[in-house]
Motif scaffolding. Structure first.
Motif, mmCIF file in Angstrom:
data_model
loop_
_atom_site.group_PDB
_atom_site.id
_atom_site.type_symbol
_atom_site.label_atom_id
_atom_site.label_comp_id
_atom_site.label_asym_id
_atom_site.label_seq_id
_atom_site.Cartn_x
_atom_site.Cartn_y
_atom_site.Cartn_z
ATOM 1 N N PHE A 1 -7.442 4.982 7.825
ATOM 2 C CA PHE A 1 -7.545 5.402 6.427
ATOM 3 C C PHE A 1 -7.540 6.923 6.315
ATOM 4 C CE2 PHE A 1 -9.373 1.104 5.187
ATOM 5 C CZ PHE A 1 -8.309 0.767 4.388
ATOM 6 N N LEU B 1 -4.147 8.303 6.653
ATOM 7 C CA LEU B 1 -3.293 8.061 5.488
ATOM 8 C C LEU B 1 -3.683 8.935 4.295
ATOM 9 C CD1 LEU B 1 -2.956 4.170 5.645
ATOM 10 C CD2 LEU B 1 -1.243 5.883 6.293
ATOM 11 N N GLY B 2 -4.812 9.615 4.398
ATOM 12 C CA GLY B 2 -5.299 10.449 3.297
ATOM 13 C C GLY B 2 -4.642 11.811 3.246
ATOM 14 N N ARG C 1 1.572 10.501 5.165
ATOM 15 C CA ARG C 1 2.118 9.309 4.495
ATOM 16 C C ARG C 1 3.639 9.390 4.424
ATOM 17 N NH1 ARG C 1 -1.993 10.006 1.006
ATOM 18 N NH2 ARG C 1 -0.652 10.629 -0.703
ATOM 19 N N THR D 1 9.553 3.857 8.427
ATOM 20 C CA THR D 1 9.859 2.454 8.113
ATOM 21 C C THR D 1 11.358 2.206 8.250
ATOM 22 O OG1 THR D 1 10.092 2.910 5.749
ATOM 23 C CG2 THR D 1 7.930 2.169 6.500
ATOM 24 N N LEU E 1 -1.390 -0.581 9.977
ATOM 25 C CA LEU E 1 -1.127 -0.656 8.534
ATOM 26 C C LEU E 1 -1.501 -2.037 8.003
ATOM 27 C CD1 LEU E 1 2.292 0.939 7.488
ATOM 28 C CD2 LEU E 1 -0.002 1.541 6.727
ATOM 29 N N GLU F 1 -4.236 -2.965 5.252
ATOM 30 C CA GLU F 1 -3.813 -3.690 4.049
ATOM 31 C C GLU F 1 -4.656 -4.968 3.884
ATOM 32 O OE1 GLU F 1 0.306 -4.818 4.132
ATOM 33 O OE2 GLU F 1 0.284 -5.468 2.032
ATOM 34 N N MET G 1 -8.004 -4.282 2.334
ATOM 35 C CA MET G 1 -7.901 -4.101 0.882
ATOM 36 C C MET G 1 -7.698 -5.418 0.158
ATOM 37 S SD MET G 1 -5.838 -0.674 0.492
ATOM 38 C CE MET G 1 -6.914 0.701 0.573
ATOM 39 N N LEU H 1 -4.058 9.373 -4.165
ATOM 40 C CA LEU H 1 -4.076 8.525 -2.963
ATOM 41 C C LEU H 1 -4.771 9.229 -1.791
ATOM 42 C CD1 LEU H 1 -0.679 6.655 -2.481
ATOM 43 C CD2 LEU H 1 -2.944 5.669 -2.749
ATOM 44 N N PHE I 1 -7.755 7.230 0.099
ATOM 45 C CA PHE I 1 -7.679 6.855 1.516
ATOM 46 C C PHE I 1 -8.781 7.558 2.313
ATOM 47 C CE2 PHE I 1 -3.074 5.508 0.974
ATOM 48 C CZ PHE I 1 -3.315 4.184 1.302
ATOM 49 N N LEU J 1 -7.992 1.029 -5.680
ATOM 50 C CA LEU J 1 -7.771 0.132 -4.541
ATOM 51 C C LEU J 1 -6.400 -0.515 -4.646
ATOM 52 C CD1 LEU J 1 -10.886 -2.072 -3.690
ATOM 53 C CD2 LEU J 1 -9.704 -0.442 -2.226
ATOM 54 N N LYS J 2 -6.057 -0.932 -5.856
ATOM 55 C CA LYS J 2 -4.756 -1.574 -6.074
ATOM 56 C C LYS J 2 -3.620 -0.612 -5.770
ATOM 57 C CE LYS J 2 -5.863 -5.099 -9.466
ATOM 58 N NZ LYS J 2 -5.950 -5.348 -10.912
ATOM 59 N N ALA K 1 -3.635 1.945 -3.741
ATOM 60 C CA ALA K 1 -3.557 2.154 -2.293
ATOM 61 C C ALA K 1 -2.939 0.924 -1.610
ATOM 62 C CB ALA K 1 -4.944 2.435 -1.733
ATOM 63 N N GLU K 2 -3.336 -0.253 -2.070
ATOM 64 C CA GLU K 2 -2.796 -1.485 -1.489
ATOM 65 C C GLU K 2 -1.291 -1.569 -1.743
ATOM 66 O OE1 GLU K 2 -4.629 -5.027 -3.015
ATOM 67 O OE2 GLU K 2 -3.665 -6.315 -1.534
ATOM 68 N N TRP L 1 0.793 0.917 -2.111
ATOM 69 C CA TRP L 1 1.483 1.847 -1.214
ATOM 70 C C TRP L 1 1.728 1.181 0.153
ATOM 71 C CZ3 TRP L 1 0.766 4.153 3.515
ATOM 72 C CH2 TRP L 1 1.676 5.178 3.824
ATOM 73 N N MET L 2 0.694 0.514 0.663
ATOM 74 C CA MET L 2 0.827 -0.139 1.973
ATOM 75 C C MET L 2 1.834 -1.282 1.929
ATOM 76 S SD MET L 2 -2.939 -0.154 3.415
ATOM 77 C CE MET L 2 -3.276 1.371 4.226
ATOM 78 N N ALA L 3 1.791 -2.050 0.850
ATOM 79 C CA ALA L 3 2.708 -3.179 0.726
ATOM 80 C C ALA L 3 4.149 -2.673 0.679
ATOM 81 C CB ALA L 3 2.367 -3.987 -0.527
ATOM 82 N N GLN M 1 5.316 0.050 2.142
ATOM 83 C CA GLN M 1 5.728 0.439 3.497
ATOM 84 C C GLN M 1 6.093 -0.803 4.307
ATOM 85 O OE1 GLN M 1 6.105 3.622 3.417
ATOM 86 N NE2 GLN M 1 4.950 3.515 1.506
ATOM 87 N N ARG M 2 5.265 -1.848 4.150
ATOM 88 C CA ARG M 2 5.525 -3.075 4.896
ATOM 89 C C ARG M 2 6.863 -3.693 4.481
ATOM 90 N NH1 ARG M 2 3.999 -7.813 3.523
ATOM 91 N NH2 ARG M 2 2.303 -7.004 2.242
ATOM 92 N N LEU N 1 9.489 -2.167 3.282
ATOM 93 C CA LEU N 1 10.592 -1.354 3.837
ATOM 94 C C LEU N 1 10.785 -1.686 5.311
ATOM 95 C CD1 LEU N 1 9.681 2.093 2.223
ATOM 96 C CD2 LEU N 1 11.730 0.719 1.740
ATOM 97 N N TRP N 2 9.668 -1.762 6.005
ATOM 98 C CA TRP N 2 9.686 -2.043 7.433
ATOM 99 C C TRP N 2 10.301 -3.415 7.721
ATOM 100 C CZ3 TRP N 2 8.860 -0.308 12.240
ATOM 101 C CH2 TRP N 2 8.512 -1.221 13.222
#
Lengths: 107, 107
Positions: free
Chosen positions: A7, A10-11, A16, A23, A74, A78, A81, B3, B7, B74-75, B77-78, B80-82, B84-85, B87-88
């Protein structure tokens, strides 16, 4: 703890941006640095932070160091969260049912 | 940027524990502090960090200050992670199709 470092890593917007960039696939340092306006030594420190917490891994072939994303940290972050959101949403549902019951009772 | 602070705030076990605790509903400081082995002033600093980045909000009624979770950061940040996932994973899918094509061609 692992999540702490992930975390915290990522801050930072530069870090980021590196994660987002990776990716799309493994990328050489020079290529990654081109996207940033930072001096290379500072930029490299950000890469070190990302590597120490396991978000990226690097490999040097000849004189070129290439970074790639490691998706596991990651995913762990995730998941944390998503768990909080699930708990939160369950509570809202419970409040909802409670309010409905109250309504029924006062009819 | 928002963000960054969210984070960084989550990069600490005490603060994550508070967030988890608050998914069950608004809680008084004394109650929150009971779960921690920290001295109250240090603990309060953690609450301040959470409040400054918008993850929690507090309200004082009489002598009791109560904290509640604000789910929006929280949403964000979540999400952002989703992203990245996603894209990956898209990249992995593309690699996959590419490998399949190669296989077909070499048949």
């Amino acid at each position: 703890m692992h999540l702490d470092r992930v975390f915290r890593a990522l801050g930072d917007p530069t870090r980021r941006a590196v994660v987002s960039r990776l990716t799309a696939g493994p990328t050489a340092v020079s290529e990654l640095a081109r996207g940033s306006k930072m001096a290379l030594p500072s930029f490299t420190q950000h890469l070190d932070v990302l590597e120490r917490c396991g978000l990226v891994r690097s490999r040097k072939v000849g004189r070129v160091r290439t970074y790639r994303l490691v998706p596991q940290p990651l995913k762990t972050a995730e998941r944390w969260m998503a768990q909080q959101r699930a708990l939160w949403e369950r509570r809202l549902d419970q409040l909802d049912s409670y309010l409905l019951e109250l309504k029924e009772e006062t009819k």
